[in-house]
Design an enzyme around this catalytic site. Structure first.
Site, PDB file in Angstrom:
ATOM      1  N   LYS A 120      23.029   1.513  -0.978  1.00 27.48           N
ATOM      2  CA  LYS A 120      22.953   1.847   0.445  1.00 27.48           C
ATOM      3  C   LYS A 120      24.136   2.720   0.864  1.00 27.48           C
ATOM      4  CE  LYS A 120      24.254  -0.956   3.706  1.00 27.48           C
ATOM      5  NZ  LYS A 120      24.365  -2.104   4.629  1.00 27.48           N
ATOM      6  N   ASP A 138      19.176  -0.331   5.661  1.00 33.63           N
ATOM      7  CA  ASP A 138      19.939  -1.518   6.043  1.00 33.63           C
ATOM      8  C   ASP A 138      18.986  -2.511   6.705  1.00 33.63           C
ATOM      9  OD1 ASP A 138      19.399  -0.421   8.514  1.00 33.63           O
ATOM     10  OD2 ASP A 138      21.469  -0.493   9.230  1.00 33.63           O
TER      11      ASP A 138
END
Length: 210
Positions: A120, A138
């Site tokens: 991420k 997320d």
């Protein structure tokens, strides 16, 4: 959800916010890297408060290493998991100096070798600092993608890969920011503000809060 509806969703999000960006404050790829490492399980607001104290003192790998663990900790101790994050940041700075001439790498493979950097975080850096059309999933994006029917998936990687497949190319660069901001301020976890949602008429969520 069909492709026409997906395209219209992003057209609506673009119309409301033509030039979205991260709410993290930064002035260089390195500052963004440190901010994103700090942002794990923390709000952007709390990270900005810490980096406003840190970056004027140290905003390059050598300067952060010069602070040492005690000096770095003093700047970031208001953030959750600050001890672990401090160690990761110091180790990352060491690697950047030793292997990357103090520059933030531009590939996912090299970014993910840095302590405290996962997929991420790497995607955020590639997208926001270097303009790559990646999508960092997320909790906000995961929720929005599943709730709306835009790109349902059982885990963040599945949602990321599906988004990269179904988001029209013209919207892919900014999709990450549009979806995060939508999840943060409109499509909230506990009580989505469906009545104020600009894509309410396109959303396939069955239990809309209207």
């Amino acid at each position: 959800m069909n492709s026409a509806k997906r395209r219209e969703i992003f057209a609506c999000l673009k119309s409301a916010n033509p030039n979205p960006t991260t709410e993290l404050e930064y002035r260089s790829p390195f500052e963004l890297l440190i901010a994103v490492i700090l942002s794990a399980q923390a709000t952007d607001k709390s990270v900005n408060l810490a980096t406003r104290k840190l970056f004027p003192q140290a905003n390059t790998p050598d300067k952060i290493l010069a602070l040492g663990e005690a000096g770095l900790t003093e700047c970031i101790q208001s953030i959750g998991l600050y001890k672990t994050k401090a160690r990761n940041i110091l180790a990352t700075c060491q690697l950047l100096m030793q292997q990357q001439h103090s520059e933030v790498p531009r590939t996912r493979e090299l970014l993910e070798q840095l302590p405290g950097v996962g997929r991420k975080t790497a995607n955020v850096i590639l997208n926001t600092a270097f303009g790559e059309p990646t999508i960092a999933v997320d909790t906000h994006i995961f929720r929005v993608a599943n709730r709306t029917g835009l790109a349902p998936g059982k885990n963040v990687l599945e949602v990321e890969l599906k988004l990269l497949k179904v988001v029209p190319k013209e919207f892919r660069q900014n999709a990450h920011h549009w979806l995060i901001l939508h999840g943060r301020y409109v499509c909230k976890a506990r009580k989505p503000e469906c009545s104020a949602c600009k894509i309410n008429h396109l959303c396939e969520f069955k239990d809309k809060n209207i």
